[in-house]
Design a protein around this motif. Sequence first.
Motif, short mmCIF file in Angstrom:
data_model
loop_
_atom_site.label_atom_id
_atom_site.label_comp_id
_atom_site.label_asym_id
_atom_site.label_seq_id
_atom_site.Cartn_x
_atom_site.Cartn_y
_atom_site.Cartn_z
N LYS A 132 -1.00 23.92 37.20
CA LYS A 132 0.31 23.76 37.15
C LYS A 132 0.97 25.21 37.46
N SER A 133 0.68 26.23 36.52
CA SER A 133 1.15 27.45 36.64
C SER A 133 0.68 28.09 37.78
N GLN A 134 -0.26 28.11 38.27
CA GLN A 134 -0.80 28.78 39.31
C GLN A 134 0.09 28.32 40.66
N ILE A 135 0.40 26.98 40.74
CA ILE A 135 0.94 26.36 41.84
C ILE A 135 2.23 26.78 41.88
N GLU A 136 2.94 27.12 40.61
CA GLU A 136 4.28 27.36 40.54
C GLU A 136 4.21 28.88 40.99
N LYS A 194 0.79 27.84 52.29
CA LYS A 194 0.85 27.60 50.99
C LYS A 194 0.16 26.23 50.43
N TRP A 195 0.34 25.27 51.47
CA TRP A 195 -0.52 24.08 50.80
C TRP A 195 -1.94 24.47 50.69
N MET A 196 -2.64 25.29 51.56
CA MET A 196 -3.85 25.63 51.56
C MET A 196 -4.22 26.33 50.39
N VAL A 197 -3.45 27.34 49.96
CA VAL A 197 -3.62 28.02 48.75
C VAL A 197 -3.63 27.18 47.53
N ASN A 198 -2.69 26.49 47.53
CA ASN A 198 -2.59 25.54 46.50
C ASN A 198 -3.84 24.43 46.24
N PHE A 199 -4.45 24.17 47.65
CA PHE A 199 -5.79 23.34 47.65
C PHE A 199 -6.65 24.03 47.06
N LEU A 200 -6.82 25.36 47.16
CA LEU A 200 -7.82 26.27 46.62
C LEU A 200 -7.57 26.19 45.27
N VAL A 201 -6.50 26.24 44.92
CA VAL A 201 -6.23 26.42 43.26
C VAL A 201 -6.75 24.98 42.56
N GLY A 248 2.16 21.27 50.03
CA GLY A 248 3.25 22.35 50.80
C GLY A 248 4.64 22.06 50.18
N ASP A 249 4.90 21.13 49.64
CA ASP A 249 6.34 20.67 49.06
C ASP A 249 6.48 21.58 47.93
N ARG A 250 7.95 21.75 47.76
CA ARG A 250 8.64 22.54 46.63
C ARG A 250 8.14 22.07 45.32
N ARG A 251 8.26 20.87 45.30
CA ARG A 251 8.10 20.10 43.99
C ARG A 251 6.60 19.36 43.86
N PRO A 252 5.44 19.79 43.91
CA PRO A 252 4.56 18.90 44.00
C PRO A 252 3.97 18.39 42.46
N HIS A 253 4.55 18.86 41.46
CA HIS A 253 3.76 18.59 40.16
C HIS A 253 3.64 17.17 39.68
N ARG A 254 4.75 16.28 40.10
CA ARG A 254 4.98 14.99 39.64
C ARG A 254 3.54 14.20 40.21
N ALA A 255 3.69 14.66 41.61
CA ALA A 255 2.82 13.97 42.60
C ALA A 255 1.25 13.95 41.84
N LEU A 256 1.06 15.39 41.38
CA LEU A 256 -0.38 15.69 41.08
C LEU A 256 -0.50 15.10 39.63
N ARG A 261 8.98 14.65 45.22
CA ARG A 261 9.81 15.55 46.14
C ARG A 261 11.28 15.25 45.63
N TYR A 262 11.63 14.10 45.37
CA TYR A 262 13.11 14.20 45.25
C TYR A 262 13.51 13.61 43.66
N GLY A 263 12.27 13.62 42.83
CA GLY A 263 12.77 13.51 41.74
C GLY A 263 13.09 12.16 41.12
N PHE A 264 12.56 11.11 42.20
CA PHE A 264 12.90 9.67 41.78
C PHE A 264 11.86 8.99 40.99
N ASP A 265 11.98 7.90 40.50
CA ASP A 265 11.05 7.20 39.87
C ASP A 265 10.47 5.97 40.79
#
Length: 396
Positions: free
Chosen positions: A234-238, A254-261, A203-211, A164-168
Amino acid sequence: SIRETAAREGVKAYLVGGIVRDIILGIKNEDIDIVVEGNGIEFAKSLCETLGGRKVVSHEKFKTAVVVVDDELKIDVATSRVEYYEYPTSLPTVEYGSLREDMFRRDFTINSLALEVDNNRFGDLVDYFNGYRDIRDKKIRILHNLSFIEDPTRIIRAFRFASRYGFDIAEETERLLQDSIENGFLKRVSWPRVKTELKIILGDRRPHRALEYLEKYGILKTIHPKISYSSRMKSQIEKTADSKKLLDTLGLEKWMVNFLVVLENLNSDELDLVFNKFGFSGSFRKKYHLGSTKRKKILEELSIARKNSRIYDILKEVTNEIIVLLYLEGNRELKENIEKYVYTLRDAECMVGGRDLIEMGEAPGDHFKDILKDVFYFQLDNPGSGREELLEILEE
Ligand code: CTP
């Protein structure tokens, strides 16, 4: 108001946790958590009065309370200074400095900050564990070596905050995290808790690194062995993030749709397994599952459909969930057709009805349905047409 209440009750009060982190980061956060050194429940009652709030829900045992101000605003109040009797007859012993202990029990340094909000040092940052430094340096760091063992959910939380924060994730923290996973600690986390964290991630704006982390550490595979994070996902979630209006109109989260993806490659039995794990009801699956042949057919038909009635006909029996999944997958023509359906066609009503047919002297019967459908489709294809015109057609 918090400040006034603290003065009136003669206690120290602190804003703590996520909200302090987000204030420093300049990010909106509406979850207000307060820790009071003193009687938290009395404080909550008093705060509720000051704010003209609706009610206080308290837990005597944990000395915590929630001030329900209105539907939107709820304030959590916890007590950090615990008074206890060492022997039934002795005077109460007061544990001082327990704000520090309270903070020490938390997951990461970035969440271990407190902001004093009583009169004494209003606005002072209390930072026992260098949380401020880690926010500045963009690091997710645990507070002690047993953190992940105490609460393995924190493994997923580390991914979520990093993403979410782009942290390491700090090196030592990631090593301990990896050890905990290798030792199987994640198995101790219940599915509902995994679901809670996953829901926030998706549901977050930036879920990719978490995934990516969840993939890297084999956690997606524990949900189902067939799940892996792909570039397609990744592209579907974007795209989901860009489809807010469509999602809102269809009443989908949003989270539910992404979950289905994420679950897209599973067949219906496999989906049942996952949904059982996460505690969804049995009827739920029917809403979004579509066999791959049927799906392909709809995708093809919909991308070449030109007439409104055709678009309507293809989509009228399709659930909202599937409509969104098709939307995320489709080309431009298909997207435009879906938008047209969702924003206009879907809610259209036929301007003539069975009563008009009866008035024309037609005897009621099953054939009404077909006739009215033809007229309705004419109406959809000729948006300018008025009721008069439709009645004429009905006459023929
Ligand atoms: N917390 C923790 N360990 C957990 C869950 C929560 O230590 N497994 C602590 C964290 O310090 C966190 C606080 O409880 O700041 C509140 O938890 P939560 O609301 O889940 O997190 P937030 O930090 O508020 O994150 P968000 O902004 O996503 O709500």
